[in-house]
Design an enzyme around this catalytic site. Structure first.
Site, PDB file in Angstrom:
ATOM      1  N   HIS A 215      35.247   8.685 -11.672  1.00  0.00           N
ATOM      2  CA  HIS A 215      36.266   7.884 -10.877  1.00  0.00           C
ATOM      3  C   HIS A 215      36.433   8.597  -9.614  1.00  0.00           C
ATOM      4  O   HIS A 215      36.062   8.150  -8.488  1.00  0.00           O
ATOM      5  CB  HIS A 215      37.535   7.769 -11.637  1.00  0.00           C
ATOM      6  CG  HIS A 215      38.526   7.023 -10.640  1.00  0.00           C
ATOM      7  ND1 HIS A 215      38.354   5.693 -10.365  1.00  0.00           N
ATOM      8  CD2 HIS A 215      39.798   7.198 -10.005  1.00  0.00           C
ATOM      9  CE1 HIS A 215      39.236   4.922  -9.787  1.00  0.00           C
ATOM     10  NE2 HIS A 215      40.166   6.025  -9.510  1.00  0.00           N
TER      11      HIS A 215
ATOM     12  N   SER B 209      39.338   4.623  -5.435  1.00  0.00           N
ATOM     13  CA  SER B 209      40.500   3.822  -6.047  1.00  0.00           C
ATOM     14  C   SER B 209      41.381   3.012  -5.243  1.00  0.00           C
ATOM     15  O   SER B 209      40.749   2.049  -4.674  1.00  0.00           O
ATOM     16  CB  SER B 209      41.205   4.855  -6.840  1.00  0.00           C
ATOM     17  OG  SER B 209      42.151   4.268  -7.837  1.00  0.00           O
TER      18      SER B 209
ATOM     19  N   ASP C 166      32.603   5.797 -14.496  1.00  0.00           N
ATOM     20  CA  ASP C 166      34.156   5.553 -14.328  1.00  0.00           C
ATOM     21  C   ASP C 166      34.399   4.015 -15.155  1.00  0.00           C
ATOM     22  O   ASP C 166      33.620   3.129 -14.890  1.00  0.00           O
ATOM     23  CB  ASP C 166      34.523   5.282 -12.903  1.00  0.00           C
ATOM     24  CG  ASP C 166      35.859   4.864 -12.501  1.00  0.00           C
ATOM     25  OD1 ASP C 166      36.940   5.266 -13.658  1.00  0.00           O
ATOM     26  OD2 ASP C 166      36.297   4.301 -11.451  1.00  0.00           O
TER      27      ASP C 166
END
EC number: 3.4.16.-
Length: 480
Positions: free
Chosen positions: A452, A188, A399
């Protein structure tokens, strides 16, 4: 303002703000210089293991005694002296690599039963490497400062410089790992943290003696925030291509929001059209679009809303709901929060020795500002590729927040020549995803069916991916 409207305003307009409690008093650093004092011997709920792990604080230097970062280090399960050292970073900014990465994704102990139990992770990355988890910058997790002004100066640059200072001093505690091959990994917003830290290490290594250098070999980032314009375009296109938003919403956003470089998307029309995008994700998990959402209680069918961490520019908020592979439970973020707020756990981990005036939170409630966040990491990635570092970028393909489309658009913008064309890769008898290799050795890897947090939803596949990365071996092209 309704919560979803606030979220939308945040991703389109606002600078970094993370809502939470403000520290009410200063604290004093207490940090041992001996690794033996950081050995963890009685962690509540821990299953028996045959490797050592350490946790504690590292001061950032003689001129910064008011600042200390918290770490948790797991030696490799076998032959630790001959295994590489890997630093794992989560994103946010402001989210904990311990509450997420260590306790919910790829560490050896995963938190369950509302924070009352740890289970052994059979796919822990310390099967392959010595794993170091860091809470950075100050204000994240147990990391802290006794100067409140430090919290007003946080940003990408401070995070990189403080993380480097941490590593330099950590190696003084653990000199036996100074010559180990060193890698950095994360997910991320660590798409910013990891390349920036790699760059400051790379630049420093040119100025110091070999004995003082860090043996940096490369980095691997997943579902990573890389380039603002392409990340945002990929966010919208992914939702449309996966039948989450309508043709009308997709067209209206592309017609009113600019996805070119150096644009701000602060127009009212863009904001209004983005409401349709937000509404589409109201009742599903944007971080893993095909898995259940967490329900707030057994007596309610209302979805538990994620904590929203607003970060710089368009793409950097990250609440990081976790997804465990077996007995899937989408509520484990609260389990980790409960576990690390336990006093007996804090004592065992040598954490919170100064009695911080706020509870432990997986994503910080005390970081109110984020002063700098470059719009792109592409120049840094290109620089480090040219410098000979091994770089892999992976993407869980379910994601919706930093989707595979965003990563593909960002890599395309690098203009690299394809060296090994797109192909499937395998974990045992099944296709685990697809991989493409570019000039300079950049590998782009997808992980099929993962969201994710790839190590949480595809733990076996992520361990295969990780082991091939640190070994510099191509991913399996056939069933095995």
């Amino acid at each position: 303002m309704k919560k979803n409207a606030l979220w939308l305003l945040c991703i389109l307009v606002l600078p970094a703000i993370a809502c939470g409690r403000k520290p009410e008093k200063k604290v004093t650093i207490s940090s041992s210089g001996r690794k033996e004092d950081d050995l963890v011997t009685g962690l509540p709920g821990q299953p028996p293991v045959n490797f050592k792990h350490y946790a504690g604080y590292v001061n950032l230097g003689p001129e910064q005694k008011q600042k200390a970062l918290f770490y948790w280090f797991f030696e490799a399960q076998q032959n630790s002296s001959r295994r590489p050292l890997v630093l794992w970073l989560n994103g946010g900014p402001g989210c904990s690599s311990i509450a997420y990465g260590a306790a919910q994704e790829l560490g050896p102990f995963l938190v369950h039963d509302n924070g009352g139990k740890l289970t052994y992770n059979h796919f822990s990355w310390n099967k392959e490497a010595n794993m170091l988890f860091l809470e950075a910058p100050v204000g994240v997790g147990f990391s802290y400062t006794n100067n409140s002004m430090d919290l007003q100066k946080l940003g990408d640059e401070v995070t990189a410089s403080d993380s480097l200072a941490f590593l330099i001093n950590w190696f003084m505690k653990f000199p036996e790992f100074r010559s180990s091959e060193f890698y950095i990994s994360g997910e991320s917003y660590a798409g910013h943290y990891v390349p920036q830290l790699a760059e400051v290490i790379y630049d420093r290594n040119k100025k110091v003696t070999k004995d003082s250098s860090i043996n940096l070999k490369g980095f691997m980032i997943g579902n990573a925030v890389i380039n603002e314009a392409t990340d945002m375009a990929g966010l919208v296109d992914y939702a449309w291509s996966h039948a989450i938003i309508s043709d009308e919403v997709h067209t209206s956003i592309h017609g009113s929001c600019s996805f070119e470089e150096d644009t701000t998307n602060k127009t009212e029309q863009c904001y209004n059209n983005f409401k349709g995008f937000m509404d589409a994700y109201n009742d599903i998990d944007i971080y893993s679009i095909y898995t259940p959402v967490c329900l707030s209680s057994l007596l309610s069918s209302s979805p538990r809303k994620p904590k929203i961490v607003v970060s710089p520019r368009l793409l950097t908020f990250d609440d990081l709901w976790d997804k465990f592979p077996a007995g899937y439970d989408p509520c484990t973020e609260s389990y980790a929060e409960n576990y690390f707020n336990r006093k007996d756990v804090q004592v065992a981990l040598h954490a919170n020795v100064t009695n911080l005036p706020y509870p432990y939170s997986p994503c910080s409630g005390v970081i109110k500002r984020w002063s700098d966040a470059p719009s792109t990491m592409i120049p840094i990635i290109q620089k480090l590729l040219t410098g000979g570092l091994r770089i892999w970028i992976y993407s869980g393909d379910t994601d919706g927040r930093v989707p595979v489309t965003s990563t593909r658009y960002s890599i395309k913008k690098m203009g690299l020549k394809v060296e090994s064309p797109w192909r499937s890769w395998f974990h045992k008898s099944q296709v685990a995803g697809w991989v493409e290799t570019y000039a300079g050795g950049l590998n782009f890897v997808t992980v099929r069916g993962a969201g994710h947090q790839v190590p949480a939803l595809a733990p076996a596949q992520s361990l295969t991916l990780f082991s091939h990365f640190i070994s510099s071996v191509p991913l399996p092209s056939k069933r095995f």
